[in-house]
Design a protein around this motif. Structure first.
Motif, PDB file in Angstrom:
ATOM      1  N   ALA A   1       0.852  -1.189   0.000  1.00 51.35           N
ATOM      2  CA  ALA A   1       0.000   0.000   0.000  1.00 51.35           C
ATOM      3  C   ALA A   1       0.889   1.241   0.000  1.00 51.35           C
ATOM      4  O   ALA A   1       1.868   1.307   0.740  1.00 51.35           O
ATOM      5  CB  ALA A   1      -0.898   0.000   1.227  1.00 51.35           C
ATOM      6  N   SER A   2       0.546   2.192  -0.845  1.00 56.21           N
ATOM      7  CA  SER A   2       1.431   3.345  -1.014  1.00 56.21           C
ATOM      8  C   SER A   2       0.653   4.654  -0.983  1.00 56.21           C
ATOM      9  O   SER A   2      -0.568   4.679  -1.165  1.00 56.21           O
ATOM     10  CB  SER A   2       2.201   3.236  -2.325  1.00 56.21           C
ATOM     11  N   SER A   3       1.380   5.704  -0.764  1.00 54.70           N
ATOM     12  CA  SER A   3       0.799   7.043  -0.806  1.00 54.70           C
ATOM     13  C   SER A   3       1.881   8.034  -1.214  1.00 54.70           C
ATOM     14  O   SER A   3       3.078   7.765  -1.021  1.00 54.70           O
ATOM     15  CB  SER A   3       0.201   7.421   0.545  1.00 54.70           C
ATOM     16  N   VAL A   4       1.453   9.143  -1.792  1.00 52.62           N
ATOM     17  CA  VAL A   4       2.390  10.193  -2.183  1.00 52.62           C
ATOM     18  C   VAL A   4       1.890  11.528  -1.668  1.00 52.62           C
ATOM     19  O   VAL A   4       0.703  11.689  -1.385  1.00 52.62           O
ATOM     20  CB  VAL A   4       2.576  10.263  -3.715  1.00 52.62           C
ATOM     21  N   ALA A   5       2.779  12.477  -1.569  1.00 53.81           N
ATOM     22  CA  ALA A   5       2.420  13.808  -1.116  1.00 53.81           C
ATOM     23  C   ALA A   5       1.544  14.493  -2.164  1.00 53.81           C
ATOM     24  O   ALA A   5       1.631  14.201  -3.357  1.00 53.81           O
ATOM     25  CB  ALA A   5       3.677  14.629  -0.860  1.00 53.81           C
ATOM     26  N   ARG A   6       0.721  15.425  -1.716  1.00 58.42           N
ATOM     27  CA  ARG A   6      -0.161  16.140  -2.634  1.00 58.42           C
ATOM     28  C   ARG A   6       0.637  16.890  -3.692  1.00 58.42           C
ATOM     29  O   ARG A   6       0.187  17.010  -4.829  1.00 58.42           O
ATOM     30  CB  ARG A   6      -1.031  17.127  -1.854  1.00 58.42           C
ATOM     31  N   SER A   7       1.822  17.354  -3.329  1.00 52.75           N
ATOM     32  CA  SER A   7       2.634  18.151  -4.249  1.00 52.75           C
ATOM     33  C   SER A   7       3.123  17.340  -5.447  1.00 52.75           C
ATOM     34  O   SER A   7       3.504  17.912  -6.467  1.00 52.75           O
ATOM     35  CB  SER A   7       3.834  18.741  -3.507  1.00 52.75           C
ATOM     36  N   VAL A   8       3.104  16.019  -5.333  1.00 54.72           N
ATOM     37  CA  VAL A   8       3.592  15.176  -6.430  1.00 54.72           C
ATOM     38  C   VAL A   8       2.529  14.211  -6.916  1.00 54.72           C
ATOM     39  O   VAL A   8       2.807  13.337  -7.756  1.00 54.72           O
ATOM     40  CB  VAL A   8       4.856  14.396  -6.008  1.00 54.72           C
ATOM     41  N   GLN A   9       1.323  14.356  -6.407  1.00 50.50           N
ATOM     42  CA  GLN A   9       0.242  13.442  -6.780  1.00 50.50           C
ATOM     43  C   GLN A   9       0.015  13.479  -8.290  1.00 50.50           C
ATOM     44  O   GLN A   9       0.086  14.541  -8.913  1.00 50.50           O
ATOM     45  CB  GLN A   9      -1.032  13.834  -6.035  1.00 50.50           C
ATOM     46  N   ASP A  10      -0.229  12.311  -8.848  1.00 46.20           N
ATOM     47  CA  ASP A  10      -0.470  12.136 -10.285  1.00 46.20           C
ATOM     48  C   ASP A  10       0.796  12.308 -11.122  1.00 46.20           C
ATOM     49  O   ASP A  10       0.728  12.213 -12.363  1.00 46.20           O
ATOM     50  CB  ASP A  10      -1.551  13.102 -10.797  1.00 46.20           C
ATOM     51  N   ARG A  11       1.929  12.547 -10.478  1.00 48.37           N
ATOM     52  CA  ARG A  11       3.191  12.675 -11.213  1.00 48.37           C
ATOM     53  C   ARG A  11       4.228  11.665 -10.754  1.00 48.37           C
ATOM     54  O   ARG A  11       5.011  11.169 -11.569  1.00 48.37           O
ATOM     55  CB  ARG A  11       3.758  14.091 -11.065  1.00 48.37           C
ATOM     56  N   PHE A  12       4.265  11.353  -9.458  1.00 49.12           N
ATOM     57  CA  PHE A  12       5.254  10.443  -8.886  1.00 49.12           C
ATOM     58  C   PHE A  12       4.568   9.147  -8.470  1.00 49.12           C
ATOM     59  O   PHE A  12       3.425   9.151  -7.975  1.00 49.12           O
ATOM     60  CB  PHE A  12       5.912  11.055  -7.651  1.00 49.12           C
ATOM     61  N   THR A  13       5.299   8.053  -8.631  1.00 52.43           N
ATOM     62  CA  THR A  13       4.809   6.743  -8.208  1.00 52.43           C
ATOM     63  C   THR A  13       5.919   6.020  -7.470  1.00 52.43           C
ATOM     64  O   THR A  13       7.046   5.926  -7.968  1.00 52.43           O
ATOM     65  CB  THR A  13       4.359   5.904  -9.410  1.00 52.43           C
ATOM     66  N   ILE A  14       5.592   5.467  -6.320  1.00 55.19           N
ATOM     67  CA  ILE A  14       6.548   4.672  -5.560  1.00 55.19           C
ATOM     68  C   ILE A  14       6.220   3.198  -5.752  1.00 55.19           C
ATOM     69  O   ILE A  14       5.047   2.812  -5.809  1.00 55.19           O
ATOM     70  CB  ILE A  14       6.540   5.055  -4.062  1.00 55.19           C
ATOM     71  N   SER A  15       7.258   2.400  -5.873  1.00 52.66           N
ATOM     72  CA  SER A  15       7.058   0.965  -6.007  1.00 52.66           C
ATOM     73  C   SER A  15       8.295   0.253  -5.481  1.00 52.66           C
ATOM     74  O   SER A  15       9.302   0.889  -5.180  1.00 52.66           O
ATOM     75  CB  SER A  15       6.806   0.577  -7.466  1.00 52.66           C
ATOM     76  N   LYS A  16       8.201  -1.057  -5.367  1.00 54.81           N
ATOM     77  CA  LYS A  16       9.361  -1.822  -4.897  1.00 54.81           C
ATOM     78  C   LYS A  16       9.361  -3.187  -5.526  1.00 54.81           C
ATOM     79  O   LYS A  16       8.321  -3.714  -5.924  1.00 54.81           O
ATOM     80  CB  LYS A  16       9.360  -1.934  -3.374  1.00 54.81           C
ATOM     81  N   ASP A  17      10.550  -3.749  -5.623  1.00 51.15           N
ATOM     82  CA  ASP A  17      10.729  -5.109  -6.110  1.00 51.15           C
ATOM     83  C   ASP A  17      11.333  -5.902  -4.965  1.00 51.15           C
ATOM     84  O   ASP A  17      12.534  -5.785  -4.686  1.00 51.15           O
ATOM     85  CB  ASP A  17      11.650  -5.111  -7.334  1.00 51.15           C
ATOM     86  N   ASN A  18      10.512  -6.684  -4.307  1.00 50.94           N
ATOM     87  CA  ASN A  18      10.980  -7.430  -3.142  1.00 50.94           C
ATOM     88  C   ASN A  18      11.955  -8.552  -3.518  1.00 50.94           C
ATOM     89  O   ASN A  18      12.705  -9.019  -2.670  1.00 50.94           O
ATOM     90  CB  ASN A  18       9.792  -8.015  -2.386  1.00 50.94           C
ATOM     91  N   THR A  19      11.929  -8.982  -4.756  1.00 58.90           N
ATOM     92  CA  THR A  19      12.847 -10.052  -5.172  1.00 58.90           C
ATOM     93  C   THR A  19      14.261  -9.511  -5.387  1.00 58.90           C
ATOM     94  O   THR A  19      15.235 -10.237  -5.243  1.00 58.90           O
ATOM     95  CB  THR A  19      12.364 -10.723  -6.457  1.00 58.90           C
ATOM     96  N   LYS A  20      14.338  -8.218  -5.730  1.00 57.17           N
ATOM     97  CA  LYS A  20      15.641  -7.597  -5.968  1.00 57.17           C
ATOM     98  C   LYS A  20      16.041  -6.654  -4.833  1.00 57.17           C
ATOM     99  O   LYS A  20      17.148  -6.115  -4.836  1.00 57.17           O
ATOM    100  CB  LYS A  20      15.614  -6.812  -7.289  1.00 57.17           C
ATOM    101  N   ASN A  21      15.142  -6.447  -3.897  1.00 55.54           N
ATOM    102  CA  ASN A  21      15.379  -5.510  -2.790  1.00 55.54           C
ATOM    103  C   ASN A  21      15.702  -4.115  -3.311  1.00 55.54           C
ATOM    104  O   ASN A  21      16.714  -3.500  -2.937  1.00 55.54           O
ATOM    105  CB  ASN A  21      16.506  -6.019  -1.879  1.00 55.54           C
ATOM    106  N   ILE A  22      14.865  -3.628  -4.198  1.00 52.29           N
ATOM    107  CA  ILE A  22      15.038  -2.293  -4.759  1.00 52.29           C
ATOM    108  C   ILE A  22      13.737  -1.513  -4.608  1.00 52.29           C
ATOM    109  O   ILE A  22      12.659  -2.015  -4.908  1.00 52.29           O
ATOM    110  CB  ILE A  22      15.442  -2.339  -6.243  1.00 52.29           C
ATOM    111  N   LEU A  23      13.873  -0.294  -4.151  1.00 55.87           N
ATOM    112  CA  LEU A  23      12.764   0.644  -4.027  1.00 55.87           C
ATOM    113  C   LEU A  23      12.890   1.648  -5.170  1.00 55.87           C
ATOM    114  O   LEU A  23      13.998   2.076  -5.501  1.00 55.87           O
ATOM    115  CB  LEU A  23      12.832   1.373  -2.688  1.00 55.87           C
TER     116      LEU A  23
END
Length: 120
Positions: free
Chosen positions: A55-77
Motif C-alpha cells: 500500500a502506497s501514498s504520495v504527497a499532494r505536491s507530487v500526486q499524479d506525477r510520482f509513483t513509488i514501487s518496490k521489487d521485493n525479489t531484488k530488494n530495490i525501491l
C-alpha cells in the motif's frame, strides 16, 4: 553490509522524467519505506511511502506525477517521477521505518541521497 544506496538522480528539463532507485538490505524491506526530499534552504518533505503489503501514498505536491514501487525479489525501491517541475529539484533520500504521521520526515533509516535538478 548493504545499507541503502540511491541512484538515478541527474539533470532533466521541466516536463521530463527520472526514475530513482534504492538498493537496500533485505531487513529494510521488512519495514515501511519511502522517499524524502530536501531542497537548499527548505524543509524536508516526505514525498512517498510504501508499506510492507505494498500500500502506497504520495504527497499532494507530487500526486499524479510520482509513483513509488518496490521489487521485493531484488530488494530495490523505486520512485518514478514524471512531468518534473523546477520545484522538484532537491536531494532525494531513500528512507525506511516510517513514522505514523504520513507527512512526518522522522524516518529511522536514511540513505546518502541522490541529487535531482530540473531546469526550465
Amino acid at each position: 553490509q548493504v545499507h541503502m544506496v540511491e541512484s538515478g538522480g541527474g539533470s532533466v528539463q521541466a516536463g521530463g522524467s527520472l526514475r530513482l532507485s534504492c538498493a537496500a538490505g533485505i531487513d529494510y524491506f521488512r519495514n515501511c519505506m519511502g522517499w524524502v526530499r530536501q531542497a537548499p534552504g527548505k524543509e524536508r518533505e516526505a514525498v512517498a511511502r510504501i508499506d510492507i503489503d505494498g500500500a502506497s501514498s504520495v504527497a499532494r505536491s507530487v500526486q499524479d506525477r510520482f509513483t513509488i514501487s518496490k521489487d521485493n525479489t531484488k530488494n530495490i525501491l523505486y520512485l518514478q517521477m514524471n512531468s518534473l517541475k523546477v520545484e522538484d529539484s532537491a536531494t532525494y533520500y531513500c528512507v525506511a521505518e516510517c513514522p505514523l504521521d504520513p507527512e512526518s520526515t522522522d524516518f529511522a533509516f536514511w540513505g546518502q541521497g541522490t541529487q535531482v535538478n530540473v531546469s526550465s
